[in-house]
Design a protein around this motif. Structure first.
Motif, short mmCIF file in Angstrom:
data_model
loop_
_atom_site.label_atom_id
_atom_site.label_comp_id
_atom_site.label_asym_id
_atom_site.label_seq_id
_atom_site.Cartn_x
_atom_site.Cartn_y
_atom_site.Cartn_z
N MET A 40 0.84 -1.20 0.00
CA MET A 40 0.00 0.00 0.00
C MET A 40 0.87 1.25 0.00
O MET A 40 1.83 1.35 0.76
CB MET A 40 -0.92 0.00 1.23
CG MET A 40 -1.78 1.24 1.37
SD MET A 40 -2.81 1.25 2.86
CE MET A 40 -4.18 0.23 2.33
N ASP A 41 0.54 2.20 -0.88
CA ASP A 41 1.20 3.50 -0.88
C ASP A 41 0.54 4.41 0.15
O ASP A 41 -0.59 4.19 0.59
CB ASP A 41 1.10 4.16 -2.26
CG ASP A 41 1.96 3.46 -3.30
OD1 ASP A 41 2.97 2.84 -2.93
OD2 ASP A 41 1.61 3.54 -4.49
N PHE A 42 1.26 5.50 0.49
CA PHE A 42 0.73 6.45 1.46
C PHE A 42 0.86 7.87 0.92
O PHE A 42 1.87 8.23 0.31
CB PHE A 42 1.48 6.34 2.79
CG PHE A 42 1.09 5.13 3.58
CD1 PHE A 42 0.08 5.18 4.52
CD2 PHE A 42 1.72 3.91 3.35
CE1 PHE A 42 -0.31 4.05 5.22
CE2 PHE A 42 1.34 2.77 4.04
CZ PHE A 42 0.32 2.85 4.99
N GLY A 43 -0.20 8.65 1.11
CA GLY A 43 -0.19 10.05 0.72
C GLY A 43 -0.60 10.91 1.89
O GLY A 43 -1.17 10.44 2.88
N VAL A 44 -0.33 12.19 1.77
CA VAL A 44 -0.77 13.17 2.74
C VAL A 44 -1.53 14.25 1.98
O VAL A 44 -1.17 14.61 0.86
CB VAL A 44 0.41 13.76 3.53
CG1 VAL A 44 1.37 14.52 2.62
CG2 VAL A 44 -0.07 14.68 4.65
N VAL A 45 -2.63 14.73 2.57
CA VAL A 45 -3.47 15.75 1.93
C VAL A 45 -3.37 17.03 2.76
O VAL A 45 -3.66 17.02 3.96
CB VAL A 45 -4.94 15.30 1.83
CG1 VAL A 45 -5.74 16.32 1.01
CG2 VAL A 45 -5.04 13.91 1.21
N THR A 67 -5.21 0.60 -2.70
CA THR A 67 -3.78 0.61 -3.00
C THR A 67 -3.06 1.83 -2.42
O THR A 67 -1.84 1.86 -2.41
CB THR A 67 -3.55 0.59 -4.52
OG1 THR A 67 -4.16 1.74 -5.12
CG2 THR A 67 -4.13 -0.68 -5.14
N GLN A 68 -3.83 2.83 -1.98
CA GLN A 68 -3.22 3.99 -1.32
C GLN A 68 -4.14 4.52 -0.24
O GLN A 68 -5.36 4.63 -0.44
CB GLN A 68 -2.93 5.13 -2.30
CG GLN A 68 -2.30 6.35 -1.62
CD GLN A 68 -2.06 7.56 -2.52
OE1 GLN A 68 -2.01 8.70 -2.06
NE2 GLN A 68 -1.92 7.32 -3.82
N PHE A 69 -3.56 4.86 0.90
CA PHE A 69 -4.27 5.65 1.91
C PHE A 69 -3.65 7.04 1.92
O PHE A 69 -2.44 7.20 2.06
CB PHE A 69 -4.18 5.05 3.30
CG PHE A 69 -4.74 5.96 4.36
CD1 PHE A 69 -6.10 6.22 4.41
CD2 PHE A 69 -3.90 6.59 5.26
CE1 PHE A 69 -6.62 7.09 5.36
CE2 PHE A 69 -4.41 7.46 6.22
CZ PHE A 69 -5.78 7.71 6.28
N ALA A 70 -4.50 8.07 1.75
CA ALA A 70 -4.06 9.46 1.79
C ALA A 70 -4.68 10.12 3.00
O ALA A 70 -5.91 10.22 3.09
CB ALA A 70 -4.45 10.19 0.50
#
Length: 343
Positions: free
Chosen positions: A1-6, A309-312
């Motif tokens: 899993m990728d990770f993002g920040v908003v 696939t990503q949690f932001a």
């Protein structure tokens, strides 16, 4: 899993750039920002500085829209950033919410959104496209590539994401709603002859690290993120108006807006929002990731099993740096595959 920040583009812009730099240092893969030009600063100017201050993260809007920006201008911005910084952008797009409604406008139609996805992706990927009766191309753009991820909640928007999107963005982290939306997008992709496993599935929601066993701390975390249920409620209210109370929309998504009484966009996306009291604690807990690292990891594993696939994570609260630090030291490593130096 990728990770993002908003992030929000609140002044000073240097603060946004610094948070993006910290996010990359802590192992995040993506940096997203709101795109609402009256409420916050211009994102594409800030993206240029984020990309200059970082090495690997991809940046983009969560989300832009086809109403407030001409699609060829949007494509040009992405292609320019890619030429400058090496294909490190991604485009999240939807029909339009705060950027449109603050202007007393209306979200675009899904057909307009469909055309926008195509035109932006083709032009920003250094390809020619038919638009407004002409064949257009950026003569200065070579080698640029851009993925366009579609945000939405309703059945028709989910179908559109599956048919034409490179990815899908769901702005809440409730597992039941996630399962319903991911399933709908994958089914639409299959009907369109696409490989559903080739799509990215991004869940975006506030993340707040704190002592989940302390009732006072727990209540503070909920109060700092309750704004999110109000923001999501704007979209849900539109869906209920369109499809009716007895629609196939999951009750986990729709029931809580019964007490909603309008919305003030001057407080959009802000902790301490004064008109989101209708959002119950249960919804805050379901829609957001709150508590200890162990609690975050448990929810993230559940979402990953559903195909995410990503949690932001949204950082619109009073614990930004600590949340980034704990994610970098504990949460993200727990979600990575274990690699042994010697088997």
């Amino acid at each position: 899993m990728d990770f993002g920040v908003v992030l929000q583009n609140n002044p000073p812009a240097s603060r946004v750039v610094d948070l993006a730099r910290q996010a990359e240092t802590q192992g995040f893969d993506y940096v997203w920002t709101f795109d609402s030009h009256l409420l916050w600063q211009e994102p594409y100017v800030v993206y240029s500085q984020i990309l200059a201050a970082t090495r690997k993260v991809r940046v983009g809007p969560m989300v832009t829209n086809p109403a407030t920006r001409d699609v060829t201008v949007t494509a040009s911005a992405f292609a320019t950033l890619n030429e400058m910084f090496g294909n490190r952008t991604v485009c999240g797009i939807g029909r339009g919410d705060s950027a449109v409604r603050v202007l007393n406008g209306r979200p675009t139609s899904l057909e307009e959104l469909r055309r926008a996805v195509h035109v932006i992706r083709e032009l920003a990927s250094s390809r020619a496209v038919e638009h407004n009766g002409a064949t257009l191309r950026f003569p200065w753009s070579t080698g640029s590539t851009l993925e366009v991820w579609v945000a939405g909640y309703g059945p028709k928007a989910l179908a559109l994401a599956g048919e034409v999107g490179d990815g899908f963005i769901l702005q809440l982290a409730d597992p039941d709603v996630t399962a319903w939306t991911v399933g709908a997008v994958k089914e639409a992709a299959e009907r369109a002859g696409r490989d559903p496993d080739s799509l990215e599935f991004c869940v975006a929601a506030p993340m707040y690290i704190g002592d989940g066993d302390d009732p006072a701390v727990r209540a503070h975390m909920r109060d700092q993120t309750r704004w999110f249920g109000g923001m999501v409620g704007n979209h849900v209210a539109d869906l209920v108006a369109r499809y009716g109370e007895g629609s196939t929309l999951p009750r986990a998504l729709t029931d809580y807006i019964a007490g909603r009484r309008g919305y003030d966009y001057n407080e959009h996306g802000r902790a301490g929002n004064t008109h989101t009291a209708f959002v119950p604690d249960e919804v805050v807990e379901r829609f957001c990731l709150l508590g200890t690292p162990t609690e975050h990891v448990a929810r993230l594993r559940e979402l990953r099993e559903l195909g995410v696939t990503q949690f932001a994570g949204y950082l619109m609260h009073d614990n930004k740096e600590e949340t980034l630090r704990v994610y970098g030291e504990h949460v993200i490593p727990a979600m990575r595959a274990t690699v042994l130096a010697k088997a």
